[in-house]
Design a protein around this motif. Structure first.
Motif, PDB file in Angstrom:
ATOM      1  N   ILE A 189     -54.034 -54.362  87.551  1.00  0.00           N
ATOM      2  CA  ILE A 189     -55.310 -55.046  87.333  1.00  0.00           C
ATOM      3  C   ILE A 189     -56.313 -54.079  86.704  1.00  0.00           C
ATOM      4  O   ILE A 189     -57.057 -54.449  85.787  1.00  0.00           O
ATOM      5  N   GLY A 190     -56.301 -52.841  87.177  1.00  0.00           N
ATOM      6  CA  GLY A 190     -57.169 -51.816  86.585  1.00  0.00           C
ATOM      7  C   GLY A 190     -56.837 -51.556  85.131  1.00  0.00           C
ATOM      8  O   GLY A 190     -57.725 -51.349  84.301  1.00  0.00           O
ATOM      9  N   GLY A 191     -55.552 -51.584  84.804  1.00  0.00           N
ATOM     10  CA  GLY A 191     -55.142 -51.418  83.406  1.00  0.00           C
ATOM     11  C   GLY A 191     -55.619 -52.566  82.539  1.00  0.00           C
ATOM     12  O   GLY A 191     -56.053 -52.364  81.403  1.00  0.00           O
ATOM     13  N   GLY A 192     -55.537 -53.764  83.081  1.00  0.00           N
ATOM     14  CA  GLY A 192     -56.054 -54.924  82.347  1.00  0.00           C
ATOM     15  C   GLY A 192     -57.561 -54.842  82.160  1.00  0.00           C
ATOM     16  O   GLY A 192     -58.076 -55.161  81.087  1.00  0.00           O
ATOM     17  N   ALA A 193     -58.251 -54.401  83.201  1.00  0.00           N
ATOM     18  CA  ALA A 193     -59.706 -54.244  83.097  1.00  0.00           C
ATOM     19  C   ALA A 193     -60.059 -53.156  82.083  1.00  0.00           C
ATOM     20  O   ALA A 193     -61.046 -53.278  81.347  1.00  0.00           O
ATOM     21  N   ALA A 194     -59.237 -52.108  82.034  1.00  0.00           N
ATOM     22  CA  ALA A 194     -59.467 -51.043  81.056  1.00  0.00           C
ATOM     23  C   ALA A 194     -59.293 -51.583  79.637  1.00  0.00           C
ATOM     24  O   ALA A 194     -60.075 -51.249  78.739  1.00  0.00           O
ATOM     25  N   GLY A 195     -58.286 -52.406  79.427  1.00  0.00           N
ATOM     26  CA  GLY A 195     -58.089 -53.021  78.115  1.00  0.00           C
ATOM     27  C   GLY A 195     -59.252 -53.907  77.720  1.00  0.00           C
ATOM     28  O   GLY A 195     -59.707 -53.887  76.571  1.00  0.00           O
ATOM     29  N   LEU A 196     -59.745 -54.664  78.680  1.00  0.00           N
ATOM     30  CA  LEU A 196     -60.910 -55.514  78.409  1.00  0.00           C
ATOM     31  C   LEU A 196     -62.150 -54.678  78.111  1.00  0.00           C
ATOM     32  O   LEU A 196     -62.957 -55.044  77.246  1.00  0.00           O
ATOM     33  N   ALA A 197     -62.309 -53.560  78.815  1.00  0.00           N
ATOM     34  CA  ALA A 197     -63.452 -52.675  78.564  1.00  0.00           C
ATOM     35  C   ALA A 197     -63.385 -52.105  77.152  1.00  0.00           C
ATOM     36  O   ALA A 197     -64.405 -52.014  76.458  1.00  0.00           O
ATOM     37  N   PHE A 198     -62.176 -51.741  76.714  1.00  0.00           N
ATOM     38  CA  PHE A 198     -62.001 -51.221  75.359  1.00  0.00           C
ATOM     39  C   PHE A 198     -62.404 -52.264  74.322  1.00  0.00           C
ATOM     40  O   PHE A 198     -63.193 -51.992  73.413  1.00  0.00           O
ATOM     41  N   VAL A 199     -61.859 -53.451  74.455  1.00  0.00           N
ATOM     42  CA  VAL A 199     -62.142 -54.517  73.487  1.00  0.00           C
ATOM     43  C   VAL A 199     -63.630 -54.876  73.506  1.00  0.00           C
ATOM     44  O   VAL A 199     -64.251 -55.046  72.446  1.00  0.00           O
ATOM     45  N   ALA A 200     -64.212 -54.966  74.691  1.00  0.00           N
ATOM     46  CA  ALA A 200     -65.632 -55.324  74.795  1.00  0.00           C
ATOM     47  C   ALA A 200     -66.513 -54.284  74.117  1.00  0.00           C
ATOM     48  O   ALA A 200     -67.471 -54.631  73.411  1.00  0.00           O
ATOM     49  N   ARG A 201     -66.193 -53.004  74.302  1.00  0.00           N
ATOM     50  CA  ARG A 201     -67.005 -51.947  73.692  1.00  0.00           C
ATOM     51  C   ARG A 201     -66.875 -51.953  72.173  1.00  0.00           C
ATOM     52  O   ARG A 201     -67.869 -51.823  71.452  1.00  0.00           O
ATOM     53  N   VAL A 202     -65.667 -52.114  71.675  1.00  0.00           N
ATOM     54  CA  VAL A 202     -65.463 -52.139  70.224  1.00  0.00           C
ATOM     55  C   VAL A 202     -66.201 -53.327  69.609  1.00  0.00           C
ATOM     56  O   VAL A 202     -66.894 -53.182  68.600  1.00  0.00           O
ATOM     57  N   VAL A 203     -66.080 -54.479  70.228  1.00  0.00           N
ATOM     58  CA  VAL A 203     -66.775 -55.663  69.711  1.00  0.00           C
ATOM     59  C   VAL A 203     -68.282 -55.464  69.767  1.00  0.00           C
ATOM     60  O   VAL A 203     -69.002 -55.801  68.819  1.00  0.00           O
ATOM     61  N   GLN A 204     -68.779 -54.898  70.859  1.00  0.00           N
ATOM     62  CA  GLN A 204     -70.220 -54.679  70.998  1.00  0.00           C
ATOM     63  C   GLN A 204     -70.750 -53.765  69.894  1.00  0.00           C
ATOM     64  O   GLN A 204     -71.771 -54.057  69.268  1.00  0.00           O
ATOM     65  N   VAL A 205     -70.066 -52.660  69.650  1.00  0.00           N
ATOM     66  CA  VAL A 205     -70.537 -51.715  68.636  1.00  0.00           C
ATOM     67  C   VAL A 205     -70.480 -52.341  67.246  1.00  0.00           C
ATOM     68  O   VAL A 205     -71.437 -52.255  66.477  1.00  0.00           O
ATOM     69  N   LEU A 206     -69.356 -52.974  66.927  1.00  0.00           N
ATOM     70  CA  LEU A 206     -69.214 -53.526  65.587  1.00  0.00           C
ATOM     71  C   LEU A 206     -70.083 -54.757  65.367  1.00  0.00           C
ATOM     72  O   LEU A 206     -70.482 -55.045  64.241  1.00  0.00           O
ATOM     73  N   TRP A 207     -70.390 -55.492  66.421  1.00  0.00           N
ATOM     74  CA  TRP A 207     -71.237 -56.677  66.295  1.00  0.00           C
ATOM     75  C   TRP A 207     -72.653 -56.279  65.874  1.00  0.00           C
ATOM     76  O   TRP A 207     -73.300 -56.968  65.083  1.00  0.00           O
TER      77      TRP A 207
END
Length: 92
Positions: free
Chosen positions: A50-68
């Motif tokens: 579950i922590g690994g999944g949350a880490a993946g979501l954190a990665f995607v969320a940060r990349v989207v936030q910066v590029l948005w």
């Protein structure tokens, strides 16, 4: 598709690299917290997944936030200037 100047390509490249690096840092931080919780609190192994999944979501969320929030602008289009406090606008 129009041509891009070298400066614009460099700005896009730097912004993408920044998004990926900060996304990786956020993912590592989230995964580290999950791993510490699993080890320290003796949680079952599924919590690490579950922590690994949350880490993946954190990665995607940060990349989207910066590029948005990044907008290199459209060639030929004027970039709006910020307002200058204390000065009157020309149409007032």
């Amino acid at each position: 598709m129009g041509t891009r100047s070298g400066d614009r390509r460099d700005a896009v490249t730097v912004e993408i690299a920044f998004a990926v690096v900060t996304g990786a840092f956020a993912a590592a931080l989230v995964f580290g917290v999950a791993a510490a919780a699993v080890r320290g609190l003796e949680l079952p192994g599924v919590a690490l997944r579950i922590g690994g999944g949350a880490a993946g979501l954190a990665f995607v969320a940060r990349v989207v936030q910066v590029l948005w929030h990044f907008s290199p602008g459209v060639p030929g289009e004027a970039v709006p200037q910020p307002s200058q406090p204390g000065r009157t606008s020309p149409d007032s």
